[in-house]
Design a protein around this motif. Structure first.
Motif, PDB file in Angstrom:
ATOM      1  N   VAL A  82      22.200   8.069   2.712  1.00  0.00           N
ATOM      2  CA  VAL A  82      21.232   7.778   1.695  1.00  0.00           C
ATOM      3  C   VAL A  82      21.934   7.331   0.534  1.00  0.00           C
ATOM      4  N   LYS A  83      23.239   7.601   0.280  1.00  0.00           N
ATOM      5  CA  LYS A  83      24.023   6.946  -0.831  1.00  0.00           C
ATOM      6  C   LYS A  83      25.615   7.089  -0.439  1.00  0.00           C
ATOM      7  N   ASP A  84      26.108   5.978  -0.500  1.00  0.00           N
ATOM      8  CA  ASP A  84      27.554   5.634  -0.038  1.00  0.00           C
ATOM      9  C   ASP A  84      28.430   6.095  -1.507  1.00  0.00           C
ATOM     10  N   ILE A  85      29.722   6.245  -1.078  1.00  0.00           N
ATOM     11  CA  ILE A  85      30.633   6.678  -2.172  1.00  0.00           C
ATOM     12  C   ILE A  85      30.941   5.112  -2.960  1.00  0.00           C
ATOM     13  N   ASP A  86      31.684   4.923  -4.173  1.00  0.00           N
ATOM     14  CA  ASP A  86      31.964   3.851  -4.528  1.00  0.00           C
ATOM     15  C   ASP A  86      33.496   3.648  -4.424  1.00  0.00           C
ATOM     16  N   GLU A  87      34.247   4.701  -4.040  1.00  0.00           N
ATOM     17  CA  GLU A  87      35.912   4.438  -4.080  1.00  0.00           C
ATOM     18  C   GLU A  87      36.156   4.031  -2.850  1.00  0.00           C
ATOM     19  N   ASP A  88      37.142   3.359  -2.834  1.00  0.00           N
ATOM     20  CA  ASP A  88      37.903   2.817  -1.517  1.00  0.00           C
ATOM     21  C   ASP A  88      38.809   4.131  -1.047  1.00  0.00           C
ATOM     22  N   VAL A  89      38.469   4.469   0.209  1.00  0.00           N
ATOM     23  CA  VAL A  89      39.047   5.824   1.063  1.00  0.00           C
ATOM     24  C   VAL A  89      40.483   5.327   1.698  1.00  0.00           C
ATOM     25  N   SER A  90      40.682   4.213   2.036  1.00  0.00           N
ATOM     26  CA  SER A  90      41.864   3.596   2.626  1.00  0.00           C
ATOM     27  C   SER A  90      43.070   4.237   1.932  1.00  0.00           C
ATOM     28  N   ARG A  91      43.892   4.813   2.795  1.00  0.00           N
ATOM     29  CA  ARG A  91      45.307   5.717   2.398  1.00  0.00           C
ATOM     30  C   ARG A  91      45.000   6.794   1.487  1.00  0.00           C
ATOM     31  N   ARG A  92      43.860   7.229   1.237  1.00  0.00           N
ATOM     32  CA  ARG A  92      43.709   8.380   0.418  1.00  0.00           C
ATOM     33  C   ARG A  92      43.664   9.440   1.118  1.00  0.00           C
ATOM     34  N   ASP A  93      44.086  10.761   0.409  1.00  0.00           N
ATOM     35  CA  ASP A  93      43.938  12.235   0.959  1.00  0.00           C
ATOM     36  C   ASP A  93      42.590  12.481   0.507  1.00  0.00           C
ATOM     37  N   VAL A  94      41.674  12.391   1.506  1.00  0.00           N
ATOM     38  CA  VAL A  94      40.332  12.858   1.021  1.00  0.00           C
ATOM     39  C   VAL A  94      39.979  14.261   1.376  1.00  0.00           C
ATOM     40  N   LEU A  95      39.515  14.835   0.210  1.00  0.00           N
ATOM     41  CA  LEU A  95      38.901  16.207   0.416  1.00  0.00           C
ATOM     42  C   LEU A  95      37.378  16.282   0.391  1.00  0.00           C
TER      43      LEU A  95
END
Ligand code: 5GP
Ligand code: MG
Ligand code: MG
Length: 180
Positions: A82-95
């Motif tokens: 419905v709505k995507d995130i704005d941030e780039d998740v590559s190489r991030r530690d996502v919680l």
């Protein structure tokens, strides 16, 4: 609104205690890292707001919205963005923070999406886990506030037809509410 509730399962105090416990654990586990915290709209808003205040870490925060419910109390396996995130998740530690893992379809979809986008790690924190309702085998959260019975819950982010998200506790509706 409070009059529509039959039973309170998790009081405001119990929820705050869970946030404190989880926040301390997350602070330890992400020490030296700067996680990208992703809150799943709309149900995880109250939980995310309380939990991140208990995390002594630098972090980025973003929001995603997916839908699997179609107005009633039954989940479907068909997930839509419905709505995507704005941030780039590559190489991030996502919680990833969400309200409840029920059938597991939503979590499976989100985990796959974040892995495909190249996250360095993906961990999941859920306020509640309803293990008896699981349809996707092995789908688990890394951090859980409460294991809950297989009933339809409302409050503290969880809705029935858009209502009750602003209750400060989690409870069960009176049966007559569903009959309207
Ligand atoms: P899933 O079945 O995909 O694991 O759960 C997806 C979503 O269904 C949850 O994020 C939550 O929004 C909703 N959901 C699951 N169980 C309940 C429940 O007991 N009450 C309410 N209000 N929503 C629920
Ligand atoms: Mg949800
Ligand atoms: Mg809902």
């Amino acid at each position: 609104m409070n009059d529509d509730i039959q039973t309170i399962l998790y009081s405001e105090q119990k929820i705050q205690a869970a946030c404190q416990r989880l926040g301390q654990q997350l602070t330890q586990d992400y020490q030296g890292k700067k996680p990208l915290v992703i809150c799943v709209l709309k149900g995880a808003v109250p939980f995310t707001a309380d939990l991140i205040k208990q995390m002594d870490l630098y972090m980025d925060i973003d929001f995603i919205d997916v839908s699997s419910y179609h107005g009633g109390t039954q989940s479907s396996g068909d997930i839509q963005m419905v709505k995507d995130i704005d941030e780039d998740v590559s190489r991030r530690d996502v919680l990833l923070i969400d309200d409840i893992v029920d059938t597991g379809h939503t979590l499976a979809y989100l985990k796959e999406l974040l892995k495909q986008r190249g996250a360095a790690s993906v961990r999941v924190c859920m306020l509640m886990d309803k293990p008896e309702a699981r349809q996707v085998k092995g789908m688990q959260a890394d951090y859980v506030g409460f294991n809950v019975p297989n009933e339809f819950l409302v409050g503290y982010g969880l809705d029935y037809q858009g209502k009750y998200r602003n209750l400060p506790y989690v409870g069960i509706l009176k049966p007559e509410i569903y009959q309207d």
